[in-house]
Design a protein around this motif. Structure first.
Motif, PDB file in Angstrom:
ATOM      1  N   SER A 130       0.991  -1.247   0.012  1.00 37.27           N
ATOM      2  CA  SER A 130      -0.116   0.174  -0.157  1.00 37.27           C
ATOM      3  C   SER A 130       0.937   1.362  -0.019  1.00 37.27           C
ATOM      4  N   VAL A 189      -4.852   3.300 -12.337  1.00 37.56           N
ATOM      5  CA  VAL A 189      -4.734   2.808 -11.330  1.00 37.56           C
ATOM      6  C   VAL A 189      -4.894   1.129 -11.495  1.00 37.56           C
ATOM      7  N   ASN A 190      -5.425   0.598 -12.589  1.00 32.51           N
ATOM      8  CA  ASN A 190      -5.232  -0.764 -12.651  1.00 32.51           C
ATOM      9  C   ASN A 190      -3.848  -1.413 -12.919  1.00 32.51           C
ATOM     10  N   ALA A 195      -2.457  -1.264  -9.608  1.00 34.17           N
ATOM     11  CA  ALA A 195      -3.018  -2.571  -8.814  1.00 34.17           C
ATOM     12  C   ALA A 195      -2.175  -3.571  -9.050  1.00 34.17           C
ATOM     13  N   GLN A 222      -8.638  -4.474 -10.021  1.00 31.82           N
ATOM     14  CA  GLN A 222      -8.745  -3.121  -9.540  1.00 31.82           C
ATOM     15  C   GLN A 222      -9.637  -2.656  -8.467  1.00 31.82           C
ATOM     16  N   TYR A 223     -10.891  -3.580  -8.633  1.00 32.98           N
ATOM     17  CA  TYR A 223     -11.948  -3.524  -7.414  1.00 32.98           C
ATOM     18  C   TYR A 223     -11.314  -3.845  -6.289  1.00 32.98           C
ATOM     19  N   THR A 274      -8.954  -1.183  -5.192  1.00 31.93           N
ATOM     20  CA  THR A 274      -9.536   0.067  -4.643  1.00 31.93           C
ATOM     21  C   THR A 274     -10.155  -0.004  -3.325  1.00 31.93           C
ATOM     22  N   HIS A 275     -10.719  -1.235  -2.989  1.00 33.85           N
ATOM     23  CA  HIS A 275     -11.334  -1.212  -1.673  1.00 33.85           C
ATOM     24  C   HIS A 275     -10.260  -1.292  -0.647  1.00 33.85           C
ATOM     25  N   LYS A 302      -8.695   2.324  -0.241  1.00 35.71           N
ATOM     26  CA  LYS A 302      -9.555   2.935   0.629  1.00 35.71           C
ATOM     27  C   LYS A 302      -9.701   2.779   1.939  1.00 35.71           C
ATOM     28  N   PRO A 323     -10.444   6.362  -2.263  1.00 40.42           N
ATOM     29  CA  PRO A 323     -10.085   5.765  -3.307  1.00 40.42           C
ATOM     30  C   PRO A 323      -8.901   6.341  -4.191  1.00 40.42           C
ATOM     31  N   PRO A 324      -8.251   5.316  -4.810  1.00 41.37           N
ATOM     32  CA  PRO A 324      -6.900   5.782  -5.217  1.00 41.37           C
ATOM     33  C   PRO A 324      -7.088   6.940  -6.201  1.00 41.37           C
ATOM     34  N   GLY A 325      -7.959   7.055  -6.987  1.00 43.97           N
ATOM     35  CA  GLY A 325      -8.111   8.236  -7.813  1.00 43.97           C
ATOM     36  C   GLY A 325      -8.257   9.555  -7.354  1.00 43.97           C
TER      37      GLY A 325
END
Length: 64
Positions: A15, A29-30, A33, A41-42, A45-46, A49, A55-57
């Motif tokens: 992280s 982001v993907n 990841a 990526q899902y 992202t979780h 966060k 979230p990353p963005g």
């Protein structure tokens, strides 16, 4: 929301690497990841966060 200079003694190396890449690169982001070991990526992202509070963005947007 935590700031881009977030420092956490409980953060995993993955992280911390992801946060650094979000601050210093334009990689999607993907791509970040996958680079830090997530196949989804899902899921990344979780997890991101949960660790950083955004979230990353959003983290990337506020870091720049």
């Amino acid at each position: 929301m935590r700031t881009a200079s977030h420092s956490c003694s409980t953060c995993s190396p993955a992280s911390a690497t992801a946060a650094r890449l979000l601050r210093t690169s334009d990689a999607p982001v993907n791509t970040i990841a996958r680079r830090v070991g997530y196949s989804s990526q899902y899921t990344f992202t979780h997890a991101f966060k949960r660790q950083y509070g955004s979230p990353p963005g959003s983290y990337r947007h506020h870091a720049g």
